[in-house]
Design a protein around this motif. Structure first.
Motif, PDB file in Angstrom:
ATOM      1  N   HIS A 156     111.307 144.927  -1.204  1.00  0.00           N
ATOM      2  CA  HIS A 156     109.973 144.749  -1.769  1.00  0.00           C
ATOM      3  C   HIS A 156     109.137 145.995  -1.495  1.00  0.00           C
ATOM      4  CE1 HIS A 156     110.646 140.382  -2.286  1.00  0.00           C
ATOM      5  NE2 HIS A 156     111.345 140.512  -1.174  1.00  0.00           N
ATOM      6  N   LEU A 157     108.530 146.515  -2.549  1.00  0.00           N
ATOM      7  CA  LEU A 157     107.544 147.594  -2.421  1.00  0.00           C
ATOM      8  C   LEU A 157     106.128 147.033  -2.478  1.00  0.00           C
ATOM      9  CD1 LEU A 157     109.425 150.111  -4.666  1.00  0.00           C
ATOM     10  CD2 LEU A 157     108.778 150.553  -2.284  1.00  0.00           C
ATOM     11  N   PHE A 158     105.951 145.964  -3.262  1.00  0.00           N
ATOM     12  CA  PHE A 158     104.678 145.249  -3.345  1.00  0.00           C
ATOM     13  C   PHE A 158     104.961 143.755  -3.191  1.00  0.00           C
ATOM     14  CE2 PHE A 158     104.001 149.124  -5.865  1.00  0.00           C
ATOM     15  CZ  PHE A 158     102.878 149.631  -5.227  1.00  0.00           C
ATOM     16  N   PHE A 159     104.179 143.101  -2.343  1.00  0.00           N
ATOM     17  CA  PHE A 159     104.399 141.677  -2.093  1.00  0.00           C
ATOM     18  C   PHE A 159     103.197 141.107  -1.349  1.00  0.00           C
ATOM     19  CE2 PHE A 159     106.120 138.171   0.554  1.00  0.00           C
ATOM     20  CZ  PHE A 159     106.729 137.398  -0.419  1.00  0.00           C
ATOM     21  N   ILE A 170     124.027 144.475  -0.458  1.00  0.00           N
ATOM     22  CA  ILE A 170     123.279 144.662   0.789  1.00  0.00           C
ATOM     23  C   ILE A 170     121.877 145.171   0.478  1.00  0.00           C
ATOM     24  CG2 ILE A 170     123.154 145.962   2.950  1.00  0.00           C
ATOM     25  CD1 ILE A 170     126.169 145.866   3.093  1.00  0.00           C
ATOM     26  N   GLY A 171     120.888 144.571   1.135  1.00  0.00           N
ATOM     27  CA  GLY A 171     119.496 144.986   0.949  1.00  0.00           C
ATOM     28  C   GLY A 171     118.710 144.888   2.235  1.00  0.00           C
ATOM     29  N   GLY A 172     117.462 145.341   2.172  1.00  0.00           N
ATOM     30  CA  GLY A 172     116.622 145.382   3.360  1.00  0.00           C
ATOM     31  C   GLY A 172     115.621 144.252   3.474  1.00  0.00           C
ATOM     32  N   ASP A 173     115.082 143.777   2.349  1.00  0.00           N
ATOM     33  CA  ASP A 173     114.123 142.676   2.312  1.00  0.00           C
ATOM     34  C   ASP A 173     112.912 142.922   3.206  1.00  0.00           C
ATOM     35  OD1 ASP A 173     113.098 140.251   1.444  1.00  0.00           O
ATOM     36  OD2 ASP A 173     114.087 139.110   3.017  1.00  0.00           O
ATOM     37  N   THR A 174     112.245 144.040   2.996  1.00  0.00           N
ATOM     38  CA  THR A 174     111.009 144.361   3.716  1.00  0.00           C
ATOM     39  C   THR A 174     109.859 143.597   3.071  1.00  0.00           C
ATOM     40  OG1 THR A 174     111.880 146.590   4.064  1.00  0.00           O
ATOM     41  CG2 THR A 174     109.541 146.246   4.502  1.00  0.00           C
ATOM     42  N   THR A 175     109.299 142.608   3.769  1.00  0.00           N
ATOM     43  CA  THR A 175     108.267 141.771   3.163  1.00  0.00           C
ATOM     44  C   THR A 175     106.911 141.890   3.829  1.00  0.00           C
ATOM     45  OG1 THR A 175     108.956 139.909   4.532  1.00  0.00           O
ATOM     46  CG2 THR A 175     109.920 140.069   2.329  1.00  0.00           C
ATOM     47  N   THR A 176     106.788 142.649   4.906  1.00  0.00           N
ATOM     48  CA  THR A 176     105.500 142.817   5.585  1.00  0.00           C
ATOM     49  C   THR A 176     105.222 144.284   5.821  1.00  0.00           C
ATOM     50  OG1 THR A 176     106.426 142.697   7.823  1.00  0.00           O
ATOM     51  CG2 THR A 176     105.797 140.601   6.777  1.00  0.00           C
ATOM     52  N   ALA A 177     103.943 144.614   5.899  1.00  0.00           N
ATOM     53  CA  ALA A 177     103.558 146.008   6.144  1.00  0.00           C
ATOM     54  C   ALA A 177     104.104 146.507   7.477  1.00  0.00           C
ATOM     55  CB  ALA A 177     102.036 146.116   6.114  1.00  0.00           C
ATOM     56  N   ALA A 178     104.184 145.632   8.468  1.00  0.00           N
ATOM     57  CA  ALA A 178     104.662 146.042   9.786  1.00  0.00           C
ATOM     58  C   ALA A 178     106.133 146.428   9.780  1.00  0.00           C
ATOM     59  CB  ALA A 178     104.430 144.917  10.790  1.00  0.00           C
TER      60      ALA A 178
END
Length: 299
Positions: free
Chosen positions: A24-27, A243-251
């Motif tokens: 995610h780049l925007f969420f 395979i993915g990273g699933d970055t969902t928070t700014a932290a």
């Protein structure tokens, strides 16, 4: 023509390069107040960091109503020189305000199809979500609409599995009653339920299995990931793995939040997998498999 639909237009699947299959780049979500991914500069920095390590494509699974920021998504993709695939669809009801009902499948399907075929910045996959060990009425409505949109467009369907559970219920609905071909379904978060026997069964169905979430400190992902991938590879299912990273928070961002973020996949995870399972394996799961999973014969 078979192609991957990116925010900058359709491209041959062979041009994706190394692919982060779920991120995610925007969420933004009602469940994660104060942790929105809504800063275009931070998104650009994260995408550039991924690209500088050799990344070619990021697949963003952010669906409708959760801050996809499609215009900005196209802008950061162009500026970073990294391809981005956007999503339509809907997440679990809990991610939305109570006053935003899902609607009926036929109306939802119209919205999804428009996102995939006529929007100024087009989506390239449909995101849906199951529930813990089952499917709610909301999930069934959204999946019914997703299947209708798939049959109208050819788009792949990406599924959030709550804590990695409920995959067989999803396949029974999507691939059974709704007649979506299994190879058009991507099952997400399998690493959160590290049952290698169940994973082999799911891979045998023909669906793609996405292992994602090294940015999630509260999920046992990395330390069990190698065993899960090894079991699938030894059973002959390396061709079903994503395979993915699933970055969902700014932290969780590497560029601005402390990480590990998107770059971790290529800086740490890919070299480890190459050392343990071989470069042919990493080339398949990071490049070859995404080219098949996200391409469609668009209609």
């Amino acid at each position: 023509m078979s192609a991957v639909r990116t925010v900058l237009g359709d491209v041959p699947a062979t041009e994706l390069g190394i692919t982060n299959a779920h991120d995610h780049l925007f969420f933004r979500s009602a469940r994660l107040p104060g942790q929105e991914l809504d800063d275009p500069d931070a998104a650009l920095a994260e995408l550039r960091a991924f690209g500088e390590l050799g990344g070619g494509t990021v697949v963003q699974w952010t669906p409708r109503g959760l801050g996809r920021r499609l215009t900005e998504l196209a802008e950061v993709s162009r500026a970073a020189g990294v391809r981005v695939v956007a999503a339509t669809g809907l997440h679990q009801a809990a991610h939305y305000r109570p006053e935003r009902p899902a609607g009926e499948p036929a109306r939802l399907a119209e919205l999804f199809i428009a996102d995939l075929t006529t929007a100024p910045v087009r989506a390239g996959l449909i995101k849906v979500a199951g529930d813990f060990h089952g499917l709610s009425p909301h999930a069934r409505r959204v999946m019914t609409a997703a299947a209708q949109a798939h049959h109208a467009t050819g788009a792949p369907i990406a599924v959030h599995l709550e804590l990695g559970t409920g995959a067989l219920d999803v396949l029974d609905l999507l691939c059974g009653r709704l007649a979506v071909p299994p190879h058009r379904v991507i099952l997400g978060h399998l690493s959160r339920s590290p049952d290698t026997g169940a994973q082999r069964e799911l891979a045998g169905s023909g669906a793609f299995l996405a292992f994602d979430g090294p940015s999630r400190a509260h999920h046992a992902t990395d330390w069990r990931l190698l065993d899960q991938l090894t079991a699938l590879a030894e059973a002959g299912y390396a061709d079903r793995i994503l395979i993915g990273g699933d970055t969902t928070t700014a932290a969780a961002r590497a560029a601005s939040g402390g990480g590990p973020g998107m770059p971790y996949l290529l800086r740490r995870l890919l070299p480890r997998l190459a050392a343990e399972l071989g470069t042919a394996f990493t080339e398949q799961v990071f490049t070859g498999n995404p080219a098949r999973a996200f391409a469609a014969d668009w209609r």
